[in-house]
Motif scaffolding. Structure first.
Motif, mmCIF file in Angstrom:
data_model
loop_
_atom_site.group_PDB
_atom_site.id
_atom_site.type_symbol
_atom_site.label_atom_id
_atom_site.label_comp_id
_atom_site.label_asym_id
_atom_site.label_seq_id
_atom_site.Cartn_x
_atom_site.Cartn_y
_atom_site.Cartn_z
ATOM 1 N N GLN A 1 -0.193 4.982 4.867
ATOM 2 C CA GLN A 1 1.166 5.448 4.595
ATOM 3 C C GLN A 1 2.220 4.632 5.350
ATOM 4 O OE1 GLN A 1 -1.481 7.771 5.018
ATOM 5 N NE2 GLN A 1 -1.427 7.761 2.778
ATOM 6 N N GLY A 2 1.795 3.582 6.012
ATOM 7 C CA GLY A 2 2.706 2.741 6.773
ATOM 8 C C GLY A 2 1.957 2.075 7.901
ATOM 9 N N GLY B 1 -17.350 -4.427 0.417
ATOM 10 C CA GLY B 1 -16.041 -4.928 0.032
ATOM 11 C C GLY B 1 -14.953 -3.983 0.507
ATOM 12 N N VAL B 2 -13.841 -4.543 0.975
ATOM 13 C CA VAL B 2 -12.764 -3.721 1.522
ATOM 14 C C VAL B 2 -11.424 -4.147 0.920
ATOM 15 C CG1 VAL B 2 -11.505 -3.009 3.601
ATOM 16 C CG2 VAL B 2 -13.990 -3.365 3.700
ATOM 17 N N THR B 3 -10.692 -3.146 0.446
ATOM 18 C CA THR B 3 -9.310 -3.319 0.004
ATOM 19 C C THR B 3 -8.443 -2.347 0.783
ATOM 20 O OG1 THR B 3 -9.867 -4.028 -2.252
ATOM 21 C CG2 THR B 3 -7.702 -3.042 -1.929
ATOM 22 N N LEU B 4 -7.271 -2.787 1.190
ATOM 23 C CA LEU B 4 -6.303 -1.891 1.812
ATOM 24 C C LEU B 4 -5.175 -1.626 0.823
ATOM 25 C CD1 LEU B 4 -5.949 -3.271 5.450
ATOM 26 C CD2 LEU B 4 -7.704 -1.800 4.459
ATOM 27 N N ASN B 5 -4.701 -0.390 0.841
ATOM 28 C CA ASN B 5 -3.592 -0.018 -0.023
ATOM 29 C C ASN B 5 -2.488 0.591 0.827
ATOM 30 O OD1 ASN B 5 -2.378 2.602 -1.616
ATOM 31 N ND2 ASN B 5 -2.479 0.788 -2.913
ATOM 32 N N PHE B 6 -1.332 -0.058 0.843
ATOM 33 C CA PHE B 6 -0.162 0.465 1.545
ATOM 34 C C PHE B 6 0.815 0.996 0.504
ATOM 35 C CE2 PHE B 6 -1.882 -2.501 4.634
ATOM 36 C CZ PHE B 6 -1.716 -1.831 5.844
ATOM 37 N N VAL B 7 1.154 2.264 0.620
ATOM 38 C CA VAL B 7 2.092 2.884 -0.314
ATOM 39 C C VAL B 7 3.505 2.698 0.226
ATOM 40 C CG1 VAL B 7 2.729 4.975 -1.543
ATOM 41 C CG2 VAL B 7 0.333 4.579 -0.926
ATOM 42 N N VAL C 1 -5.377 -6.877 -0.320
ATOM 43 C CA VAL C 1 -4.466 -5.817 0.115
ATOM 44 C C VAL C 1 -3.422 -5.601 -0.969
ATOM 45 C CG1 VAL C 1 -3.072 -7.489 1.423
ATOM 46 C CG2 VAL C 1 -2.841 -5.033 1.896
ATOM 47 N N GLU C 2 -3.226 -4.338 -1.303
ATOM 48 C CA GLU C 2 -2.262 -3.976 -2.334
ATOM 49 C C GLU C 2 -1.091 -3.256 -1.679
ATOM 50 O OE1 GLU C 2 -2.991 -2.194 -6.565
ATOM 51 O OE2 GLU C 2 -2.691 -0.499 -5.194
ATOM 52 N N PHE C 3 0.090 -3.785 -1.895
ATOM 53 C CA PHE C 3 1.323 -3.125 -1.461
ATOM 54 C C PHE C 3 1.965 -2.550 -2.721
ATOM 55 C CE2 PHE C 3 0.496 -6.349 1.733
ATOM 56 C CZ PHE C 3 0.776 -5.695 2.927
ATOM 57 N N ALA C 4 1.859 -1.257 -2.872
ATOM 58 C CA ALA C 4 2.279 -0.630 -4.125
ATOM 59 C C ALA C 4 3.383 0.383 -3.876
ATOM 60 C CB ALA C 4 1.098 0.047 -4.803
ATOM 61 N N HIS C 5 4.507 0.178 -4.520
ATOM 62 C CA HIS C 5 5.576 1.162 -4.437
ATOM 63 C C HIS C 5 5.141 2.462 -5.086
ATOM 64 C CE1 HIS C 5 9.230 -0.680 -2.743
ATOM 65 N NE2 HIS C 5 8.641 -1.809 -3.078
ATOM 66 N N VAL C 6 5.686 3.535 -4.579
ATOM 67 C CA VAL C 6 5.475 4.848 -5.173
ATOM 68 C C VAL C 6 5.820 4.779 -6.662
ATOM 69 C CG1 VAL C 6 6.370 7.204 -5.253
ATOM 70 C CG2 VAL C 6 5.906 6.123 -3.039
ATOM 71 N N GLN C 7 4.961 5.370 -7.482
ATOM 72 C CA GLN C 7 5.241 5.514 -8.907
ATOM 73 C C GLN C 7 5.670 6.963 -9.137
ATOM 74 O OE1 GLN C 7 5.023 2.672 -11.030
ATOM 75 N NE2 GLN C 7 4.821 1.753 -8.998
ATOM 76 N N TYR D 1 1.390 -7.105 -5.125
ATOM 77 C CA TYR D 1 2.615 -6.345 -4.876
ATOM 78 C C TYR D 1 3.032 -5.661 -6.165
ATOM 79 C CZ TYR D 1 7.418 -5.331 -3.367
ATOM 80 O OH TYR D 1 8.597 -4.691 -3.039
ATOM 81 N N VAL D 2 3.121 -4.346 -6.130
ATOM 82 C CA VAL D 2 3.507 -3.556 -7.299
ATOM 83 C C VAL D 2 4.916 -3.012 -7.054
ATOM 84 C CG1 VAL D 2 2.940 -1.597 -8.773
ATOM 85 C CG2 VAL D 2 1.098 -2.923 -7.687
ATOM 86 N N VAL D 3 5.879 -3.495 -7.843
ATOM 87 C CA VAL D 3 7.279 -3.106 -7.647
ATOM 88 C C VAL D 3 7.547 -1.768 -8.327
ATOM 89 C CG1 VAL D 3 7.990 -5.518 -7.514
ATOM 90 C CG2 VAL D 3 8.101 -4.305 -9.701
ATOM 91 N N PRO D 4 8.636 -1.092 -7.957
ATOM 92 C CA PRO D 4 8.991 0.158 -8.655
ATOM 93 C C PRO D 4 9.366 -0.141 -10.104
ATOM 94 C CG PRO D 4 10.258 -0.113 -6.610
ATOM 95 C CD PRO D 4 9.595 -1.420 -6.894
ATOM 96 N N ASP D 5 8.834 0.634 -11.031
ATOM 97 C CA ASP D 5 9.148 0.426 -12.444
ATOM 98 C C ASP D 5 10.647 0.414 -12.702
ATOM 99 O OD1 ASP D 5 6.468 0.479 -12.872
ATOM 100 O OD2 ASP D 5 6.426 2.331 -14.027
#
Length: 365
Positions: free
Chosen positions: A113-114, A145-151, A175-181, A222-226
């Motif tokens: 979460q940060g 295998g390891v992936t990190l996800n930061f919301v 590592v995935e940096f994904a904005h809240v959907q 990097y997943v941007v806000p829609d």
């Protein structure tokens, strides 16, 4: 036709030790007594393999809340599936981690979460951050295998360099940096979570530099806000094209939010096989192909790339699941999204932070 990269997302439970203010679980959670038992899930995994599924994502809620999780991993591997666990890391200790690996777990995705303990704990509603860092340390000495996800959201975009440092010091290859959907609880909290355009532009520069610097060492997504996009994303690779999601009680959905669309009836794996559901159920057929499309999607050259965007988002923003996703710049309803962004832009930069006490959060399942 069954795609060669079909994935099964298994929501094993809605139980979760976290109470994140952007939780994507439905606001009406499935009770523990309604969860599929071990043998039913094992049968489903065999049917998935026969259908052509190669990857299984075990998620929730928090899948670690299931005491039979190791048995489920074993049955999935016995069926020939690649098994990925999507987890908060709570509750997990080294003994249970080793049990999961011995059962055949291929991959673990750990959510954050940060980067800062206090703010991360505030957002998820419990003391979780220190435990997540412990799990990262345990993973360094284990073959998985390891992936990190930061919301990402308005309140933690000033921590990007700290988040990336956590990823660089871990054993993660991705590592995935994904904005809240903005579905579920996130939609209720959208006004306090959506970043400003200034924040978004700064983050784009940050990730471009990070991707260049770490090319070949760490895969950064990097997943941007829609809401800031020019065109919508192909949500879930398109409705019922590449993924099937099963709820804890066994209902089959084309995506995690599909239940928000009224008058859709979802078949249950306790009554029909996965193949029957995938090939002929009304819910999976509803937005396949192009016959359902309205203009401008129906004649747009991008219709085979983004499939008109997200059907759930179209319903939530436009009240019509068949409409062009309003985040699209070509949508006649784009003004609805622009109005939301105007409200965000009106917030003084000094106040563009999240105060968790202002936000709605789910109750324990």
């Amino acid at each position: 036709m069954i795609p060669c990269d079909l994935a099964l997302i298994a929501e094993l439970t809605h139980r979760c030790p976290l109470h994140c203010v952007y939780c994507s679980n439905p606001q009406e959670l499935a009770a523990r007594t309604n969860e599929l038992p071990t043998d039913a899930w094992s049968r489903v995994f065999r049917e998935a393999a026969e259908l052509g599924v190669m990857q299984l994502d075990l998620t929730g809620g928090e899948p670690l809340a299931r005491p039979d999780l190791s048995a489920l991993v074993q049955s999935a591997r016995d069926a020939g599936l690649y098994v990925s666990l999507i987890t908060s890391g709570l509750p997990l200790d080294e003994k249970r981690l080793d049990e999961l690996l011995a059962a055949g777990l291929d991959h673990l995705q750990l959510s954050f979460q940060g980067a800062r303990e206090q703010s991360a704990n505030e957002i998820c509603g419990t003391k979780a951050h220190a435990q997540k860092l412990r799990v990262l340390d345990w993973l360094k000495s284990r073959r998985v295998g390891v992936t990190l996800n930061f919301v990402l959201h308005r309140g933690n975009l000033d921590q990007l360099d700290e988040m990336l440092s956590i990823a660089e010091s871990s054993s993660a290859s991705r590592v995935e940096f994904a904005h809240v959907q903005y579905y579920g609880w996130a939609l209720r909290n959208r006004g306090n979570l959506l970043p400003t355009r200034e924040q978004l532009m700064h983050s784009l520069d940050f990730f471009k530099n990070a991707q260049d610097r770490l090319l070949g060492k760490l895969r950064i997504e990097y997943v941007v806000p829609d809401y800031y996009a020019k065109f919508p994303k192909a949500c879930m690779g398109g409705w019922a094209r590449k993924a099937m999601l099963l709820t804890p009680s066994g209902e089959a959905l084309p995506c995690h939010a599909a239940a928000v669309i009224p008058r859709l009836r979802f078949e249950n794996v306790m009554e029909k096989s996965l193949r029957e559901i995938w090939e002929s159920s009304d819910a999976f057929q509803k937005f396949r192909g192009e016959d359902w499309m309205q203009e401008p999607c129906k004649s747009c050259d991008r219709r085979t790339q983004d499939f008109g965007g997200c059907r759930c988002q179209a319903f939530l923003l436009a009240g019509d699941a068949s409409a062009t996703d309003p985040v699209c710049s070509l949508s006649p309803l784009r003004s609805k999204v622009d109005a939301v962004l105007a409200e965000v832009a009106a917030i003084p930069a000094a106040n563009a932070v999240v105060e968790p006490s202002w936000l709605y959060r789910p109750n324990p399942a």
